[in-house]
Scaffold this motif. Structure first.
Motif, mmCIF file in Angstrom:
data_model
loop_
_atom_site.group_PDB
_atom_site.id
_atom_site.type_symbol
_atom_site.label_atom_id
_atom_site.label_comp_id
_atom_site.label_asym_id
_atom_site.label_seq_id
_atom_site.Cartn_x
_atom_site.Cartn_y
_atom_site.Cartn_z
ATOM 1 N N PRO A 1 31.503 43.994 32.462
ATOM 2 C CA PRO A 1 30.188 43.745 33.064
ATOM 3 C C PRO A 1 29.833 44.890 33.996
ATOM 4 O O PRO A 1 30.709 45.640 34.440
ATOM 5 N N PRO A 2 28.579 45.046 34.313
ATOM 6 C CA PRO A 2 28.193 46.111 35.246
ATOM 7 C C PRO A 2 28.930 45.951 36.575
ATOM 8 O O PRO A 2 29.114 44.829 37.072
ATOM 9 N N GLY A 3 29.335 47.034 37.160
ATOM 10 C CA GLY A 3 30.040 46.984 38.435
ATOM 11 C C GLY A 3 30.794 48.279 38.684
ATOM 12 O O GLY A 3 30.641 49.262 37.966
ATOM 13 N N VAL A 4 31.646 48.228 39.713
ATOM 14 C CA VAL A 4 32.446 49.385 40.087
ATOM 15 C C VAL A 4 33.893 49.121 39.703
ATOM 16 O O VAL A 4 34.441 48.054 39.998
ATOM 17 N N PHE A 5 34.529 50.073 39.050
ATOM 18 C CA PHE A 5 35.905 49.925 38.598
ATOM 19 C C PHE A 5 36.743 51.058 39.183
ATOM 20 O O PHE A 5 36.296 52.212 39.229
ATOM 21 N N VAL A 6 37.930 50.698 39.658
ATOM 22 C CA VAL A 6 38.830 51.667 40.293
ATOM 23 C C VAL A 6 40.096 51.798 39.469
ATOM 24 O O VAL A 6 40.726 50.791 39.111
ATOM 25 N N THR A 7 40.466 53.002 39.158
ATOM 26 C CA THR A 7 41.713 53.277 38.444
ATOM 27 C C THR A 7 42.602 54.115 39.349
ATOM 28 O O THR A 7 42.186 55.172 39.843
ATOM 29 N N GLU A 8 43.828 53.664 39.599
ATOM 30 C CA GLU A 8 44.761 54.381 40.456
ATOM 31 C C GLU A 8 45.662 55.264 39.601
ATOM 32 O O GLU A 8 46.252 54.806 38.622
ATOM 33 N N LEU A 9 45.745 56.526 39.953
ATOM 34 C CA LEU A 9 46.575 57.481 39.242
ATOM 35 C C LEU A 9 47.574 58.107 40.218
ATOM 36 O O LEU A 9 47.234 58.347 41.382
ATOM 37 N N PRO A 10 48.801 58.374 39.789
ATOM 38 C CA PRO A 10 49.767 59.030 40.682
ATOM 39 C C PRO A 10 49.308 60.435 41.019
ATOM 40 O O PRO A 10 48.739 61.147 40.184
ATOM 41 N N SER A 11 49.558 60.857 42.266
ATOM 42 C CA SER A 11 49.091 62.169 42.721
ATOM 43 C C SER A 11 49.936 63.299 42.171
ATOM 44 O O SER A 11 49.470 64.441 42.080
ATOM 45 N N GLY A 12 51.174 62.998 41.830
ATOM 46 C CA GLY A 12 52.059 64.051 41.362
ATOM 47 C C GLY A 12 52.680 64.872 42.469
ATOM 48 O O GLY A 12 53.461 65.785 42.224
ATOM 49 N N VAL A 13 52.332 64.563 43.730
ATOM 50 C CA VAL A 13 52.889 65.303 44.864
ATOM 51 C C VAL A 13 54.302 64.803 45.158
ATOM 52 O O VAL A 13 54.543 63.598 45.238
ATOM 53 N N ARG A 14 55.232 65.740 45.301
ATOM 54 C CA ARG A 14 56.624 65.393 45.610
ATOM 55 C C ARG A 14 56.869 65.584 47.106
ATOM 56 O O ARG A 14 56.564 66.659 47.652
ATOM 57 N N THR A 15 57.383 64.574 47.744
ATOM 58 C CA THR A 15 57.640 64.655 49.182
ATOM 59 C C THR A 15 59.136 64.612 49.446
ATOM 60 O O THR A 15 59.917 64.085 48.641
ATOM 61 N N ILE A 16 59.506 65.152 50.583
ATOM 62 C CA ILE A 16 60.904 65.155 51.008
ATOM 63 C C ILE A 16 61.047 64.202 52.179
ATOM 64 O O ILE A 16 60.320 64.302 53.170
ATOM 65 N N THR A 17 61.965 63.281 52.058
ATOM 66 C CA THR A 17 62.231 62.291 53.095
ATOM 67 C C THR A 17 63.454 62.714 53.893
ATOM 68 O O THR A 17 64.460 63.143 53.316
ATOM 69 N N GLY A 18 63.369 62.591 55.210
ATOM 70 C CA GLY A 18 64.486 62.971 56.062
ATOM 71 C C GLY A 18 65.728 62.140 55.794
ATOM 72 O O GLY A 18 65.655 60.923 55.626
ATOM 73 N N ALA A 19 66.879 62.793 55.737
ATOM 74 C CA ALA A 19 68.145 62.107 55.497
ATOM 75 C C ALA A 19 68.631 61.424 56.772
ATOM 76 O O ALA A 19 68.120 61.653 57.870
ATOM 77 N N SER A 20 69.642 60.598 56.629
ATOM 78 C CA SER A 20 70.244 59.927 57.780
ATOM 79 C C SER A 20 70.940 60.946 58.672
ATOM 80 O O SER A 20 71.497 61.939 58.200
#
Length: 437
Positions: free
Chosen positions: A6-25
């Motif tokens: 039906p008429p309206g707004v539709f949102v599609t989520e796509l992965p950004s592909g950005v790789r992040t580094i998380t701090g280790a313990s």
């Protein structure tokens, strides 16, 4: 999504592909020491005490209450209060340094630790037993499978050098054997690269003897010295069984490291911090004595008026410029561990410019965050670090060999260990009264 909507707004989520580094313990120690066998434990206790088989392998502990229940600290205290034979008393007393270290860790701000037990406190621990077995997950070898450990301490180390005595006096520690066991702990940390050994000299040493002992630990120019921190003197604590005793400071110091990491960051030197849960020092140092020990790479605990007991040193045993300070060694280990753990996605990816660009971006973003927090020196990120991952270091030969090379350079902050003030007296105005005109 359905083909007809039906008429309206539709949102599609796509992965950004950005790789992040998380701090280790950075704040998880492993404590190795004597613990009582589980034969007389109360099975109705909650949580249920560990069995002998469970006590000799690394166990994750999240609070003092959990440790006390799992390792039967109340049972040890009760048996010690009832014991009359010297052999039984010495054997039970050997179980308490581990408990005091764990208590000191949590009292000083720690949140999680691992414990590796030795369930025969009446006997010395041989070098082979301390080294342990990877398959059986015992001793130091067991910690190779626990990558989140970043500190290793052995509060029972000096008791491990001799069997418990049936005499009234406890046996004197074997200094040569203790140095050998220290070397094993340091070797483990050096090979793992992401953890440091927190060591304690033998009990009862004078400042001069402690300085001489530090000289017996091997060359300070070696790689091993950069992964070693030595603290002096021992401390007197209220006791987990409400009986004052003198214990090694390694557990309390590990808690100070964890507290500093949480409040400021791993780049902050873990010094000029209160030592909680300690009543007094076994030896009160003068400035001259401290200066001599500091030159030997010994971190001192000091008593200052109106400030209490403080950790007043943040050095490794290394004499090299790069690794002289604890926070620098720990920061570099943290950065390397973080990049390593968060970059496994790159394995088996196509080795081309797109991969290199993604690695450059993720590492640069991570290091920029560290610079903003104050971990790196420089007015701009370009002054604080560099990241090279392109065709200059990824040549056709390295690509054919299946290798991706990412060169990283950082400028870590170093502590202001010596603060100098220069005071100059400025001559005042003449004291003569002005003449009338």
């Amino acid at each position: 999504m359905p083909s007809q909507n039906p008429p309206g707004v539709f949102v599609t989520e796509l992965p950004s592909g950005v790789r992040t580094i998380t701090g280790a313990s950075t704040s998880v120690p492993a404590f190795l020491g004597y613990t009582k066998a589980s034969a007389n434990d109360d099975p109705s206790a909650a949580p249920e005490p560990f069995t002998d088989a469970e006590r000799v392998v690394p166990q994750k502990i999240r609070s003092w209450q959990e440790f006390a229940a799992r390792y039967s600290v109340q049972g040890i205290a009760k048996e010690l209060a009832d014991a009359t034979e010297p052999a039984a008393i010495h054997t039970l007393q050997r179980c308490l340094p581990l408990a005091e270290a764990v208590y000191g860790f949590f009292a000083n701000g720690g949140s999680t630790c691992y414990v590796v037990g030795f369930t025969r406190p009446q006997s010395a621990v041989s070098p082979e037993e301390l080294k342990g077995n990877t398959d059986a997950r015992t001793g130091l070898a067991a910690l190779e499978t626990v990558p989140e450990v970043t500190m290793v301490a052995v509060p029972s180390l000096w008791d491990m050098t001799a069997d418990a005595s049936a005499e009234k006096e406890a046996p004197a520690p074997d200094h040569a054997a203790g140095v050998g066991r220290m070397a094993q702990v340091v070797k483990h940390c050096t090979e793992q690269r992401n953890r440091l050994a927190i060591l304690d000299p033998p009990p009862g040493l004078t400042p001069a003897e402690a300085a001489a002992f530090a000289d017996t630990l091997g060359s300070r120019d070696s790689d091993d010295a950069a992964f070693t921190a030595l603290y002096y003197p021992w401390i007197t604590v209220p006791g987990v069984d409400a009986v004052e005793r003198t214990v090694p400071p390694c557990g309390h110091v590990a808690g100070v490291w964890a507290r500093t990491d949480a409040e400021r960051g791993v780049f902050k030197a873990p010094a000029n911090q209160n030592l909680r849960g300690a009543l007094k020092l076994q030896t009160v140092l003068t400035d001259d004595q401290h200066g001599e020990l500091n030159a030997k790479g010994v971190n001192c605990l000091r008593l200052f008026p109106d400030r209490g007991l403080l950790v007043w040193g943040a050095r490794t045993r290394s004499t090299t410029r790069d690794w002289r300070y604890l926070n620098v060694r720990r920061l570099v280990s943290y950065l390397a561990d973080s990049v390593h753990q968060s970059s496994t996605w790159a394995v088996f990816e196509p080795n081309d410019e797109r991969l290199w660009a993604t690695l450059r971006h993720s590492v640069s973003s991570f290091l920029t965050d560290q610079w903003r927090q104050g971990a790196l020196v420089g007015r701009t990120p370009d002054e604080a670090f560099y990241v090279i991952c392109d065709d200059t270091n990824n040549t056709p030969k390295t690509i054919d060999d299946g290798k991706v090379i990412c060169d990283i350079g950082v400028a870590p902050v170093r502590p202001a260990e010596f603060v100098h003030f220069t005071i100059t007296q400025i001559a005042g105005q003449s004291g003569e009264a002005p003449k009338a005109t």
